[in-house]
Design a protein around this motif. Structure first.
Motif, PDB file in Angstrom:
ATOM      1  N   UNK A   1      -2.808   9.851  37.630  1.00  0.00           N
ATOM      2  CA  UNK A   1      -2.963  10.311  39.010  1.00  0.00           C
ATOM      3  C   UNK A   1      -3.294   9.086  39.849  1.00  0.00           C
ATOM      4  N   UNK A   2      -2.337   8.645  40.644  1.00  0.00           N
ATOM      5  CA  UNK A   2      -2.531   7.446  41.443  1.00  0.00           C
ATOM      6  C   UNK A   2      -3.475   7.668  42.606  1.00  0.00           C
ATOM      7  N   UNK A   3      -3.807   6.593  43.317  1.00  0.00           N
ATOM      8  CA  UNK A   3      -4.743   6.719  44.441  1.00  0.00           C
ATOM      9  C   UNK A   3      -4.340   7.763  45.477  1.00  0.00           C
TER      10      UNK A   3
ATOM     11  N   UNK B   1       4.487  15.503  35.554  1.00  0.00           N
ATOM     12  CA  UNK B   1       5.571  15.299  36.515  1.00  0.00           C
ATOM     13  C   UNK B   1       5.081  15.545  37.938  1.00  0.00           C
ATOM     14  N   UNK B   2       4.289  16.601  38.089  1.00  0.00           N
ATOM     15  CA  UNK B   2       3.782  16.961  39.416  1.00  0.00           C
ATOM     16  C   UNK B   2       2.862  15.886  39.967  1.00  0.00           C
TER      17      UNK B   2
ATOM     18  N   UNK C   1       3.442   9.384  44.438  1.00  0.00           N
ATOM     19  CA  UNK C   1       4.464   8.576  45.085  1.00  0.00           C
ATOM     20  C   UNK C   1       5.165   7.616  44.156  1.00  0.00           C
ATOM     21  N   UNK C   2       5.070   7.856  42.846  1.00  0.00           N
ATOM     22  CA  UNK C   2       5.693   6.981  41.865  1.00  0.00           C
ATOM     23  C   UNK C   2       6.993   7.605  41.365  1.00  0.00           C
ATOM     24  N   UNK C   3       7.934   6.764  40.960  1.00  0.00           N
ATOM     25  CA  UNK C   3       9.201   7.257  40.441  1.00  0.00           C
ATOM     26  C   UNK C   3       9.072   7.732  38.999  1.00  0.00           C
ATOM     27  N   UNK C   4       8.102   7.209  38.285  1.00  0.00           N
ATOM     28  CA  UNK C   4       7.883   7.595  36.902  1.00  0.00           C
ATOM     29  C   UNK C   4       6.502   7.170  36.474  1.00  0.00           C
TER      30      UNK C   4
END
Length: 315
Positions: A184-186, A244-245, A251-254
């Motif tokens: 889980x990115x920022x 995936x969600x 905002x990442x592609x993968x």
């Protein structure tokens, strides 16, 4: 904000003595915590208890035990034993797991996972706090004909959940001490995860939850080359709907797009982004992807960022 690392995962299983040696190195570098994933090999609470007892001062945690195929009474016994063995430095992580592993490995139907999580936490909390339980739910029962308290298991074991979806975050905010989001990115943390779990905790009259962000990261001189290896190591997560969600929300592609790779300055800046997004703790995973030299550079940086061996504590 405290910083830690994972010492076991699905692709890294070491002898116990080697794991203890790595934990000593991590503590010597100034890291505050070491975390152990639950696989089909080692029992992670047992391994955490051994490491925590062998390395005084280092906090140890499980990230994370799936609730399917386990019972609150047994998990309470494991967690309290680890807490007593480490002098109060154990942190229990729980997870919903995945449908495929639950049904294929345990032969259990993956039904009502959030409902099971709610009942599991409801039964587990008094067991950890008082050693007593008298819970009769729709999905499980947990009662104690005599005390299940483990001498020396104080303070009560903190419970965190690998929650990222709205329903799991709501339950975790109401009943757990925090969460263990992975990949889980920022952006996902700041806009979706932290607000949801914090609001649920506030509504339940609980303290602000801990946000222990698990982040794949390596200090490396070859970030682009290493990103391909990260893509291979993280490929499984791109097939799981919950990941995936959260990858999309980040905002990442993968999954590999969320790996923190670069020199010391770049990695330190990314740690700061997680802090600004609401993470109270950051735990780096997959620090061995770039080899031993890169791992040591990574641990050295994280130790420096966390203030060294004498700074702060978890909890």
């Amino acid at each position: 904000m405290t910083l830690g690392v994972t010492l076991s995962s699905t692709h890294r299983q070491l002898p116990v003595d080697a794991t203890v040696g790595l934990a000593r190195e991590a503590h010597g570098a100034g890291l505050h915590s070491a975390w152990f994933g639950q696989t089909f090999a080692y029992d992670s609470p047992t391994l955490a208890a051994i490491v925590g007892r062998e390395v005084p001062g280092l906090h140890v945690g499980t990230a994370a035990l799936p609730v399917f195929g386990r019972h609150p009474l047994l998990v309470s016994s494991q967690a309290q034993t680890a807490q007593a063995a480490t002098g109060g430095r154990y942190h229990l992580g729980l997870a919903l797991g995945t449908r495929h592993l639950t049904e294929a490995a345990f032969g259990l139907p993956y039904q009502r996972p959030v409902g099971l999580l709610r009942e599991f936490l409801t039964a587990l909390r008094p067991l950890l706090d008082t050693g007593e339980a008298d819970f009769h739910g729709e999905l499980l029962t947990a009662t104690t004909p005599y005390s299940a308290a483990v001498p020396g298991a104080r303070p009560p074991v903190p419970v965190l959940v690998a929650a990222m979806g709205p329903q799991a975050l709501r339950v975790s905010g109401e009943l757990a001490d925090g969460i263990l989001p992975f990949l889980a990115g920022p952006r996902a943390l700041a806009e979706h995860i932290v607000p949801a779990v914090t609001a649920a905790a506030r509504a339940a009259g609980r303290p602000a939850p801990r946000i222990v962000a698990l982040v794949p990261g390596v200090v490396t001189a070859d970030p682009e080359g290493l990103r391909q290896r990260a893509a291979e190591a993280l490929a499984l997560y791109g097939t799981i709907p919950s990941y995936q969600r959260v990858i999309e929300l980040s905002g990442a592609e993968g999954a590999a797009g969320l790996a923190v790779l670069g020199d010391e300055e770049a990695v330190a800046a990314e740690v700061g982004r997680y802090r600004d997004a609401g993470a109270t703790e950051v735990v780096f995973t997959a620090t061995d992807l770039g080899g031993e030299e890169a791992r040591r550079r990574t641990w050295k940086l994280l130790g420096e960022l966390s203030g060294g061996p004498s700074a702060g504590s978890l909890g």
